[in-house]
Design a protein around this motif. Structure first.
Motif, short mmCIF file in Angstrom:
data_model
loop_
_atom_site.label_atom_id
_atom_site.label_comp_id
_atom_site.label_asym_id
_atom_site.label_seq_id
_atom_site.Cartn_x
_atom_site.Cartn_y
_atom_site.Cartn_z
N LEU A 49 0.82 -1.21 0.00
CA LEU A 49 0.00 0.00 0.00
C LEU A 49 0.85 1.27 0.00
N ALA A 50 2.09 1.15 0.48
CA ALA A 50 2.99 2.30 0.48
C ALA A 50 3.36 2.73 -0.94
N ALA A 51 3.19 1.84 -1.90
CA ALA A 51 3.56 2.14 -3.29
C ALA A 51 2.51 2.97 -4.03
N ARG A 52 1.34 3.14 -3.43
CA ARG A 52 0.29 3.90 -4.11
C ARG A 52 0.73 5.36 -4.25
N THR A 53 0.54 5.89 -5.45
CA THR A 53 0.90 7.29 -5.69
C THR A 53 -0.34 8.04 -6.16
N TYR A 54 -0.29 9.32 -5.93
CA TYR A 54 -1.40 10.21 -6.33
C TYR A 54 -1.30 10.51 -7.81
N SER A 55 -2.45 10.49 -8.47
CA SER A 55 -2.51 11.03 -9.82
C SER A 55 -3.83 11.78 -9.95
N ALA A 56 -3.76 12.92 -10.58
CA ALA A 56 -4.96 13.76 -10.75
C ALA A 56 -5.99 12.99 -11.57
N PRO A 57 -7.27 13.25 -11.32
CA PRO A 57 -8.30 12.52 -12.06
C PRO A 57 -8.27 12.86 -13.54
N ALA A 58 -8.51 11.82 -14.32
CA ALA A 58 -8.57 11.98 -15.77
C ALA A 58 -10.03 12.07 -16.16
N VAL A 59 -10.45 13.26 -16.52
CA VAL A 59 -11.85 13.48 -16.90
C VAL A 59 -11.86 13.79 -18.39
N SER A 60 -12.64 13.00 -19.12
CA SER A 60 -12.70 13.25 -20.57
C SER A 60 -13.48 14.53 -20.83
N ALA A 61 -13.12 15.18 -21.91
CA ALA A 61 -13.74 16.46 -22.26
C ALA A 61 -14.80 16.31 -23.33
N ASP A 62 -15.33 15.07 -23.52
CA ASP A 62 -16.35 14.96 -24.57
C ASP A 62 -17.64 15.49 -24.18
#
Length: 171
Positions: free
Chosen positions: A158-171
């Motif tokens: 669980l220590a390996a989890r990293t943050y990434s901003a949400p990917a929201v499609s622009a369609d």
């Protein structure tokens, strides 16, 4: 212009998402105090995601000329006696948030607010993922959490989890 009732529910959801972030930071504190820094990391990343969700709704309100009202965020009040309890509390909380998103979606559908329904589609899918991830974490804790060496390995994973901003499609 957004329907008044839909805008009100979206405003409330901004605050609920910020509360979710507080709740998960509290879970992170619990695990940190117990020396489970991987679990603490997992919930800290989760808290950042919840902040993102709040800001996405906040921005949507502003983009639609709806006023944003920021209310006070309640302090989390959960107390835990074992390592699995925060996981179960998280599942109950995610199920609650899912019900809130569905409520907003239904309100938007009632007034034929298709733009808001499309915006909420991402949140509906996200809540499915949140519940799935939480179920999996509970299953892993059930399998590995009883033995110290297995708990150590799960914590390290669980220590390996990293943050990434949400990917929201622009369609």
């Amino acid at each position: 212009m957004l329907d008044h009732a839909v805008a009100k529910l979206l405003n409330e959801q901004v605050n609920k998402e910020f509360y979710s972030a507080y709740l998960y930071l509290d879970f992170s504190n619990y695990y940190s105090a117990k020396g489970l820094n991987g679990f603490a990391n997992w919930y800290r990343v989760q808290a950042r995601e919840e902040q993102d969700h709040a800001l996405m709704i906040y921005d949507y309100l502003l983009e639609n000329n709806a006023p944003v009202t920021l209310d006070a965020i309640a302090a989390p009040d959960k107390k835990f006696e074992d390592f699995a309890q925060p996981l179960h509390a998280a599942l109950a909380h995610e199920e609650y948030v899912t019900s809130l998103i569905h409520r907003i979606y239904a309100a938007a559908a009632d007034v034929k607010d298709y733009r808001t329904m499309k915006f909420l589609d991402w949140f509906v899918a996200e809540q499915g993922e949140e519940e799935k991830n939480t179920h999996e974490l509970i299953s892993r804790m059930d399998l590995f959490g009883g033995k110290p060496e297995s708990l150590y390995m799960l914590d390290k994973d669980l220590a390996a989890r990293t943050y990434s901003a949400p990917a929201v499609s622009a369609d």
